[in-house]
Motif scaffolding. Structure first.
Motif, PDB file in Angstrom:
ATOM      1  N   ALA A   1       0.831  -1.206   0.000  1.00 36.13           N
ATOM      2  CA  ALA A   1       0.000   0.000   0.000  1.00 36.13           C
ATOM      3  C   ALA A   1       0.862   1.250   0.000  1.00 36.13           C
ATOM      4  CB  ALA A   1      -0.938  -0.007   1.207  1.00 36.13           C
TER       5      ALA A   1
ATOM      6  N   ASP B   1      -1.267  -2.868  -5.871  1.00 36.01           N
ATOM      7  CA  ASP B   1      -2.375  -3.733  -5.482  1.00 36.01           C
ATOM      8  C   ASP B   1      -1.884  -5.172  -5.380  1.00 36.01           C
ATOM      9  OD1 ASP B   1      -4.877  -5.522  -6.134  1.00 36.01           O
ATOM     10  OD2 ASP B   1      -5.658  -3.573  -5.489  1.00 36.01           O
ATOM     11  N   ALA B   2      -2.399  -5.900  -4.418  1.00 34.60           N
ATOM     12  CA  ALA B   2      -1.989  -7.284  -4.218  1.00 34.60           C
ATOM     13  C   ALA B   2      -2.279  -8.160  -5.435  1.00 34.60           C
ATOM     14  CB  ALA B   2      -2.671  -7.863  -2.983  1.00 34.60           C
ATOM     15  N   SER B   3      -3.205  -7.733  -6.275  1.00 32.98           N
ATOM     16  CA  SER B   3      -3.574  -8.535  -7.445  1.00 32.98           C
ATOM     17  C   SER B   3      -2.477  -8.588  -8.506  1.00 32.98           C
ATOM     18  CB  SER B   3      -4.857  -7.992  -8.076  1.00 32.98           C
ATOM     19  OG  SER B   3      -4.664  -6.665  -8.552  1.00 32.98           O
ATOM     20  N   SER B   4      -1.450  -7.762  -8.370  1.00 30.84           N
ATOM     21  CA  SER B   4      -0.379  -7.739  -9.365  1.00 30.84           C
ATOM     22  C   SER B   4       0.838  -8.544  -8.933  1.00 30.84           C
ATOM     23  CB  SER B   4       0.040  -6.300  -9.669  1.00 30.84           C
ATOM     24  OG  SER B   4       0.597  -5.685  -8.506  1.00 30.84           O
TER      25      SER B   4
END
Length: 260
Positions: free
Chosen positions: A207, A212-215
């Motif tokens: 953060a 983003d954690a999705s990457s």
């Protein structure tokens, strides 16, 4: 003042019983780890560069809680400050995601002059992260340096290949990766070990980097380990009794294994 950022990695100790976790990722928690030996050379070259003038060395790592040990070792060697990017979502990230995290962290660092890497990590050994980070930052890269000379904003390296030696020169902000031929890395002195305890180390999350954690993470990795199996135990050797024909028996054994 020259600011050099050195990216380092926390890796499993090569002398330990290294293994994989249940999700086929390298076990970095259940085994002893340390600062990658090849990254020690990068730290050493950064320290030598600023010792010739006025500057600072900032050490950057990405990894689990234990990766702080890699930063600490670099600070004991003489680096001035450290940054540790750690987040549960990073687990299982491959070289591509790692390069994105490093690039974002370096952008957050802000003003710097040079970015140093070891030529590869001692666990994966891919050697692609330095150039991936350079591409993401839009910077030129001079890689696999056996010798480095820094004169103002000009960097000259010598790259030793199997059949030839190249001399490469670059100016401005650069990404530099160094080999283990650049000279032995220094051992931390007692004074350096004590001084490292007072040096600042910042801890950043995804953060904090605007990621983003999705990457990142195992689910988003382009490369994965599909399966693994432990190396088979060593079998007992075959004893050949020499009764005057030991040489013949030895040749027959070597021939059976297609060594001769």
């Amino acid at each position: 003042m020259t600011t050099i950022v050195v990216a380092v990695k926390y890796v499993p100790d090569a002398t330990a019983d290294r293994t994989f976790s249940a999700d086929n990722t390298v076990d970095r928690v259940g085994v002893d780890g340390l600062l990658s030996e090849l990254d020690e050379y990068a730290v050493e070259q950064a320290l030598q560069t600023i010792e010739a003038g006025d500057g600072e060395v900032v050490v950057l790592t990405v990894g689990p809680e234990q990766a702080a040990d890699a930063v600490r070792k670099a600070l004991q060697m003489g680096a001035d400050s450290g940054i540790h990017v750690t987040d549960d979502a990073i687990h299982g990230s491959d070289a591509f995601a790692t390069s994105e995290i490093l690039a974002k962290a370096i952008e957050k660092v802000g003003d710097f002059d040079l970015l140093f890497f070891g030529m590869a990590s001692t666990d994966a050994g891919l050697g692609v992260v330095p150039t991936l980070v350079a591409e993401r930052l839009g910077l030129p890269a001079v890689t696999f340096a056996s010798e480095i000379t820094v004169d103002g904003d000009t960097v000259k390296i010598r790259r030793d290949g199997d059949v030839a030696t190249q001399e490469i020169e670059g100016t401005g902000k650069l990404v530099v990766s160094v080999t283990d031929q650049t000279g032995e890395a220094r051992y931390p002195s007692f004074k350096g070990i004590m001084a490292a305890k007072k040096k600042p180390v910042e801890e950043w999350s995804l953060a904090d980097l605007g990621l983003d954690a999705s990457s990142v993470g195992l689910d988003n990795a382009w490369t994965k380990v599909e399966s693994f199996e432990p190396r088979p135990p060593r079998t007992a050797g075959e004893i050949v009794t020499d009764e005057g024909d030991g040489g013949v028996k030895l040749v027959e054994f070597l021939a059976s294994k297609k060594f001769v």
